[in-house]
Design an enzyme around this catalytic site. Structure first.
Site, PDB file in Angstrom:
ATOM      1  N   GLU A   1     -17.193   7.379 -35.936  1.00  0.00           N
ATOM      2  CA  GLU A   1     -17.982   6.251 -36.763  1.00  0.00           C
ATOM      3  C   GLU A   1     -17.583   6.476 -38.295  1.00  0.00           C
ATOM      4  O   GLU A   1     -18.891   6.663 -38.710  1.00  0.00           O
ATOM      5  CB  GLU A   1     -17.855   5.216 -36.309  1.00  0.00           C
ATOM      6  CG  GLU A   1     -17.604   5.494 -34.535  1.00  0.00           C
ATOM      7  CD  GLU A   1     -17.860   3.539 -34.576  1.00  0.00           C
ATOM      8  OE1 GLU A   1     -19.643   3.176 -34.803  1.00  0.00           O
ATOM      9  OE2 GLU A   1     -17.350   2.917 -33.569  1.00  0.00           O
TER      10      GLU A   1
ATOM     11  N   GLU B   1     -14.258   4.643 -27.190  1.00  0.00           N
ATOM     12  CA  GLU B   1     -15.320   3.843 -26.798  1.00  0.00           C
ATOM     13  C   GLU B   1     -14.492   2.287 -26.641  1.00  0.00           C
ATOM     14  O   GLU B   1     -13.927   2.015 -27.550  1.00  0.00           O
ATOM     15  CB  GLU B   1     -16.298   3.444 -27.726  1.00  0.00           C
ATOM     16  CG  GLU B   1     -16.881   5.160 -27.977  1.00  0.00           C
ATOM     17  CD  GLU B   1     -18.002   5.216 -28.617  1.00  0.00           C
ATOM     18  OE1 GLU B   1     -18.476   3.257 -28.986  1.00  0.00           O
ATOM     19  OE2 GLU B   1     -18.341   5.931 -29.745  1.00  0.00           O
TER      20      GLU B   1
HETATM   21  C1  GLA Z   1     -20.207   2.764 -31.348  1.00  0.00           C
HETATM   22  C2  GLA Z   1     -21.359   3.848 -31.480  1.00  0.00           C
HETATM   23  C3  GLA Z   1     -21.749   4.729 -30.487  1.00  0.00           C
HETATM   24  C4  GLA Z   1     -22.341   3.346 -29.972  1.00  0.00           C
HETATM   25  C5  GLA Z   1     -21.915   1.986 -29.509  1.00  0.00           C
HETATM   26  C6  GLA Z   1     -22.401   0.791 -28.722  1.00  0.00           C
HETATM   27  O1  GLA Z   1     -19.039   2.351 -31.462  1.00  0.00           O
HETATM   28  O2  GLA Z   1     -19.870   4.685 -31.787  1.00  0.00           O
HETATM   29  O3  GLA Z   1     -22.531   5.564 -30.443  1.00  0.00           O
HETATM   30  O4  GLA Z   1     -23.209   3.230 -30.860  1.00  0.00           O
HETATM   31  O5  GLA Z   1     -21.006   1.671 -30.919  1.00  0.00           O
HETATM   32  O6  GLA Z   1     -21.316  -0.097 -28.657  1.00  0.00           O
END
Ligand code: GLA
Ligand code: ZN
Length: 682
Positions: free
Chosen positions: A154, A310
């Site tokens: 991210e 995710e």
């Molecule tokens: C983000 C991060 C993950 C985790 C999630 C939790 O998307 O990439 O590492 O922290 O949030 O929801």
């Protein structure tokens, strides 16, 4: 290359797995693999944030645990998406090279801590990243189970350190060909005597310095994207130098405005993103609409299938309220991604952390550690459904309609002071325009405004404040060749340096639209106006609509009014117009109208164009989407209401998932049918 050539012939199912947190618990690691198999998990993401376990001291590499993990998973039939660890660094690295830590806009340097706290310009950071990435690549380049590279995590944020300031000045010199007068003109620095006489005087925006020089703010944001892209390229080059040939991806975020994803996506092979909707807060159909828009936007970045990297199997712990997903929601959310073109459903995370800030974040395997939990059972069920849907993997989404977005335009518009500092509601407008088309059961592409418009029947350009060179021409050409354009208020205001256009507005499109903007009125929160049928018009019979926030007053020059304002000094002035131009039509919406107007408008245009919905008579609260592999169309119907819904399944449909034609709450029906011509067309 597309995902079909880069990834296995199946949906990827699994998610982030962090064995580095569990190295002292070998029995847990053993059991996890067993549980993953029971949940039909076939892919995990390893190595995100593992740097300290991979290089505990400078140049001391301890990859053995990771290699063993990849092998053991592989033996269990589970592939790996391998991450580079740059999202968080080990302590020794920050201690030895303090320049790797970010500097805030107020020029204070961050301490070691948290994550995503790195300077993307720092040579020291780039060297260490180069080293570990190429080592990882050397180790895993030829591993049959390593499917792809997940670069960092991210990407986000910005750094105002001296190295970044210098890089920014260099970037500006390039952009303005070393001509400081050109920069002064573009930034309109004569205003308040801010004229620069040399590039060395330039500083990034700061609350302690210049924060309202809009051209500076805009170029800084562009620089942040360019520098992040450069860092990403550096990471990928290190992987390639280490021999990696697998495809690359970065995980993007929901409606993130810190970077221009259109630009960043060009650097990777496959787009992926992290989706954490607030289900069960208000109407789920609304949440589904917004989430669908994000899926479609991610697909639009490469106009290709993407990956859901995710999502949360239960509830994330960073929402204001950690709402449990109702029975069925886990599968419904995962299948929504698939319906919109994802080739995976991945979770964050497989096993719940034991400590620190994500210990209460939902996971497939929770602290209880067993398979007899509701979440685990639902995850296993979704895994088996994805198995039955395998023939759909890598199929495409074809859409007759597109909604245009432009991050630079949004940056500029939201930074501008006026016409409504109490929010312009750009995102909400995008959702409403998109929603009108989606709720008329059309697939919709959400694409950067610079994209080719060739194959679309309908193109919507909501609040396109900034027009880059070429955009007006592309829209004009689209309409003159027979397309239908929907444009809204607050479009064609400024050029790509955020200088307002001189002359009639919307710039260069007044003939296409058959009108020009005279004024824009901003309404206080809570204030409303109404749009009622114009004398010789109307949109859907005699219906009227509420509008808020922004009301443009236009002067017609050929366009026909369909709706007009009911109140205020501009009562009777046009509020929705249509103009014939070439072989097409251009609609112009002058005010921020309620959502139902957008649906009525989409349906009117569909009738005019003989466009058929993917499925007729879809009940309220249900979403319909389709994918195609060129010979068959795969239709998804999802029920986001809390009550069962009757779905009109056509007689020639072959059911792939779900049963009968009564769809339970949060149920999904998937059926295949032969592809009759292009989807969306008669
Ligand atoms: C983000 C991060 C993950 C985790 C999630 C939790 O998307 O990439 O590492 O922290 O949030 O929801
Ligand atoms: Zn920096």
């Amino acid at each position: 290359m597309n995902t079909a050539q880069m990834l296995p012939e199946e949906f990827l199912y699994g998610g982030d797995y962090n064995p580095e947190q569990w190295l002292d618990y070998p029995h847990i690691l053993e059991r996890d693999i067993e549980l993953m198999r029971k949940a039909h998990i076939n892919t995990v993401t390893l190595g995100v944030f593992s740097w300290a376990a991979l290089e505990p001291e400078e140049n001391v590499f301890t990859f053995d645990w990771l290699e063993r993990m990849v092998d053991r998973l592989h033996a269990g039939g589970i592939s790996t998406i391998m991450a580079t660890p740059s999202g968080a660094r080990p302590r020794w690295l920050a201690e030895k090279y303090p320049e790797v830590l970010r500097v805030r806009e107020d020029r204070t340097r961050e301490l070691f801590g948290a994550r995503h706290n790195h300077c993307y310009t720092s040579g020291a950071y780039r060297d260490r990243v180069q080293m570990i990435n190429s080592r990882l690549a050397q180790t895993f380049a030829d591993h049959p189970a390593v499917l792809m590279w997940h670069v960092s995590n991210e990407y986000s944020g910005e750094c105002h350190c001296p190295l970044c300031q210098e890089a920014f000045r260099g970037w500006l010199k390039d952009r303005y060909d070393g001509d400081i007068d050109a920069l002064n003109h573009a930034w309109w620095t004569a205003f308040w005597s801010h004229t620069y006489t040399d590039f060395s005087q330039i500083e990034s925006p700061s609350s302690r310095g210049d924060s309202a020089l809009h051209g500076l703010n805009l170029d800084w944001k562009r620089f942040v994207t360019a520098q992040t892209a450069d860092f990403l390229r550096h990471e990928i080059e290190a992987l390639r130098a280490g021999g990696a040939r697998q495809p690359t991806t970065i995980n993007l975020m929901d409606d993130y405005t810190g970077l221009d994803y259109g630009r960043l996506a060009k650097e990777v092979d496959i787009v992926s993103w992290d989706s954490y909707p607030r289900w069960h807060r208000g109407a789920d159909a609304e949440t589904a609409l917004e989430t669908g828009l994000q899926h479609d936007l991610m697909r639009g970045l490469k106009e290709a299938p993407f990956l859901l990297m995710e999502s949360c199997p239960a509830s994330p712990n960073w929402h204001e309220v950690s709402k449990a997903k109702r029975p069925g929601m886990l599968a419904c959310a995962g299948l929504q991604a698939v319906a919109h073109g994802s080739d995976s459903v991945q979770f964050f995370q497989i096993r719940q952390s034991r400590g620190s800030s994500e210990k209460l974040h939902g996971a497939v395997i929770d602290h209880y550690g067993g398979e007899d939990t509701r979440v685990f059972r639902e995850a296993a069920q979704l895994g088996s459904v994805l198995g039955t849907l395998e023939p759909l993997a890598h199929s495409r989404v074809e859409a007759p309609a597109a909604v245009l977005w432009d991050m630079e335009s949004r940056w500029a518009m939201e930074d501008a002071q006026g016409p409504r500092n109490a929010r312009l509601h750009y995102h909400e407008t995008l959702v409403k325009v998109y929603g009108g088309l989606r709720r008329s059961a059309l697939n919709v592409d959400v694409i950067p405004a610079s994209s080719p418009l060739g194959s679309y029947e309908i193109v919507a350009a909501p609040m396109l404040y900034m027009l880059h060179p070429g955009t007006a021409e592309r829209l004009r050409d689209f309409v003159s060749r027979g397309g239908t354009l929907i444009m809204t208020y607050w479009s064609g205001v400024a050029d790509e340096t955020d200088l307002c256009f001189l002359g009639p507005a919307p710039h260069d499109l007044t003939d296409v639209l058959g009108l020009r903007r005279e004024e824009i009125d901003a309404l206080y929160d809570g204030e409303e106006n109404r749009l009622v049928p114009a004398a010789d018009g109307g949109l859907a019979g005699g219906k009227s609509y509420v509008c808020r926030n922004l009301c443009e007053i236009v002067r017609l020059n050929g366009a026909k009014p369909l709706l007009e304002y009911a109140e205020d000094f501009y009562q009777g002035r046009p509020a929705l117009t249509v103009n014939r131009y070439g072989l097409g039509r251009a609609y112009y919406l002058c005010a921020d109208a309620e959502a139902s107007l957008h649906k009525d408008l989409a349906e009117r245009i569909m009738r005019q164009r003989n466009l058929r919905p993917i499925l007729a008579d879809v009940p309220d609260g249900c979403e319909v989407t389709s994918r195609t592999d060129g010979s068959r169309e795969y239709v998804f119907v999802q029920n986001y209401s809390c009550a069962p819904a009757a779905v009109p399944v056509p007689p020639d449909a072959e059911l792939l998932s779900g049963a009968g034609n009564v769809l339970p709450a949060y149920g999904t029906l998937v059926f295949a049918r032969p592809l009759a011509g292009k989807p969306g067309r008669e």
